[in-house]
Design an enzyme around this catalytic site. Structure first.
Site, PDB file in Angstrom:
ATOM      1  N   ALA A 225       1.226   5.192   0.847  1.00 37.50           N
ATOM      2  CA  ALA A 225       1.816   4.570   2.037  1.00 37.50           C
ATOM      3  C   ALA A 225       2.807   3.272   1.409  1.00 37.50           C
ATOM      4  O   ALA A 225       2.273   2.767   0.390  1.00 37.50           O
ATOM      5  CB  ALA A 225       0.764   4.034   3.059  1.00 37.50           C
ATOM      6  N   LYS A 226       3.571   2.787   2.040  1.00 37.03           N
ATOM      7  CA  LYS A 226       4.334   1.675   1.716  1.00 37.03           C
ATOM      8  C   LYS A 226       3.393   0.281   1.444  1.00 37.03           C
ATOM      9  O   LYS A 226       3.708  -0.323   0.621  1.00 37.03           O
ATOM     10  CB  LYS A 226       5.615   1.324   2.286  1.00 37.03           C
ATOM     11  CG  LYS A 226       6.808   2.348   2.108  1.00 37.03           C
ATOM     12  CD  LYS A 226       8.048   1.917   2.658  1.00 37.03           C
ATOM     13  CE  LYS A 226       9.296   2.823   2.077  1.00 37.03           C
ATOM     14  NZ  LYS A 226      10.468   2.857   2.954  1.00 37.03           N
ATOM     15  N   ARG A 227       2.531   0.461   2.380  1.00 33.18           N
ATOM     16  CA  ARG A 227       1.393  -0.899   2.264  1.00 33.18           C
ATOM     17  C   ARG A 227       0.595  -0.807   1.345  1.00 33.18           C
ATOM     18  O   ARG A 227       0.205  -1.743   0.883  1.00 33.18           O
ATOM     19  CB  ARG A 227       1.152  -0.898   3.884  1.00 33.18           C
ATOM     20  CG  ARG A 227       0.078   0.286   4.190  1.00 33.18           C
ATOM     21  CD  ARG A 227      -0.530  -0.069   5.596  1.00 33.18           C
ATOM     22  NE  ARG A 227      -1.401   1.124   5.830  1.00 33.18           N
ATOM     23  CZ  ARG A 227      -0.947   2.214   5.995  1.00 33.18           C
ATOM     24  NH1 ARG A 227       0.398   2.347   6.508  1.00 33.18           N
ATOM     25  NH2 ARG A 227      -1.713   3.126   6.474  1.00 33.18           N
TER      26      ARG A 227
ATOM     27  N   THR B   6      12.763  -0.308   3.609  1.00 36.77           N
ATOM     28  CA  THR B   6      11.718  -1.297   4.357  1.00 36.77           C
ATOM     29  C   THR B   6      10.578  -1.565   3.526  1.00 36.77           C
ATOM     30  O   THR B   6       9.554  -2.053   4.116  1.00 36.77           O
ATOM     31  CB  THR B   6      11.360  -0.291   5.392  1.00 36.77           C
ATOM     32  OG1 THR B   6      10.604   1.138   4.904  1.00 36.77           O
ATOM     33  CG2 THR B   6      12.445   0.041   6.412  1.00 36.77           C
TER      34      THR B   6
END
Ligand code: GLU
Length: 282
Positions: A243-245, A11
């Site tokens: 965080a992935k963001r 994701t």
């Protein structure tokens, strides 16, 4: 044979925290001559992207982590998950749930805790007519009370030998499958760990809360019990979670800034993190 796995969800790009987990899982299995597997947890079709699957493989190769065999891809394993769900239904341990996310959030308004953290049990023990409506159910849930009555409270052993026994309050009526997904994370995880012969589950301490219900599912479904290694998390120096963001600590960004992947992996294996990051226990 000792077998561990790395099970990312495609994701987003992998970050330093994923690298730490992958290195740990790889090292824990390979040092004693065991197997290291890769599993792509892509059941959330709204967020998973094929390009992130390629990126995961690229990042792992850059770190010098080779996996054994072909990666297991969860979106191609619906049949195995349905079989497990049917078994739970036949045992009377799964029930249809008609609640939407917002129904649950409303029922869980303060002071019960953060919305969405626990299921209030609205659909548990509905009269028989609900069964006729089962095809319109939003999800199927584990009847955790009945499951514990049947299998007892589950326990697990950490790789260092410490034995833990779950308390009932740690185990919720977790979702097993949804209208739009053949299995939840918990169900898919135990079915796949067993099918792949995983004997050591290495993952972050943030997933420690998943272990009691997964051990319960294994006991009920007659699946073997693996060992667990819940490792500390990589956080920013100031304690912020990765965080992935966050663009900065992706492995892609590190690679592009000239970092050597194999050297990074060696450092992580020795617990040495790049400056600006540290390990935290929760
Ligand atoms: N797919 C999960 C994640 O990316 C990992 C699950 C596991 O290791 O059990 O956080």
């Amino acid at each position: 044979m000792l077998t561990s796995r790395f099970a990312p969800s495609p994701t987003g790009r992998l970050h330093l925290g994923h690298a730490f987990s992958a290195v740990f899982a790889h090292q824990s299995a390979r040092s004693p001559g065991g197997r290291f597997l890769l599993r792509i947890e892509d059941l959330d079709q709204t967020r998973s992207r094929p390009e992130f699957v390629d990126a995961i493989e690229e990042d792992l190769r850059w770190l010098g982590l080779e996996w054994d065999g072909e990666p297991v891809v969860q979106s191609s394993r619906s049949g195995a998950y349905s079989q497990a769900l049917e078994k739970l239904k036949a045992m009377g341990l799964a029930y249809p749930c008609f609640c939407t996310r917002s129904d649950i959030a409303a029922a869980l308004s303060a002071p019960h805790g953060p919305p969405g953290s626990l299921y209030p049990g609205t659909c548990r023990g509905l009269p028989d007519d609900a069964k006729r409506r089962a095809s319109t159910a939003h999800s199927w849930r584990l009847d955790s009370t009945k499951a514990i009555e049947r299998a007892g409270l589950p326990g697990w052993t950490e790789q260092d030998g410490r034995r833990f026994t779950a308390v009932a309050a740690e185990i919720d009526d977790e979702i097993l499958a949804r209208k739009d997904a053949p299995a939840s994370y918990h169900l898919a995880c135990v079915v796949d760990d067993a099918a792949s012969g995983v004997t050591l589950v290495v993952r972050g301490i943030d997933l420690r809360a998943s272990t009691p219900v997964q051990r319960l599912l294994q006991d009920i479904l007659g699946l073997p019990e693996p060992f667990y290694l819940h490792h500390p998390l990589v956080v920013h120096e100031d304690g912020r979670r990765l965080a992935k963001r966050d663009l900065a600590p992706t492995l892609q960004a590190l690679r592009q800034s000239g970092v050597d992947g194999a050297e990074l992996a060696r450092n992580l294996a020795g617990g040495a993190l790049p400056s600006g990051f540290r390990l935290a226990e929760a």
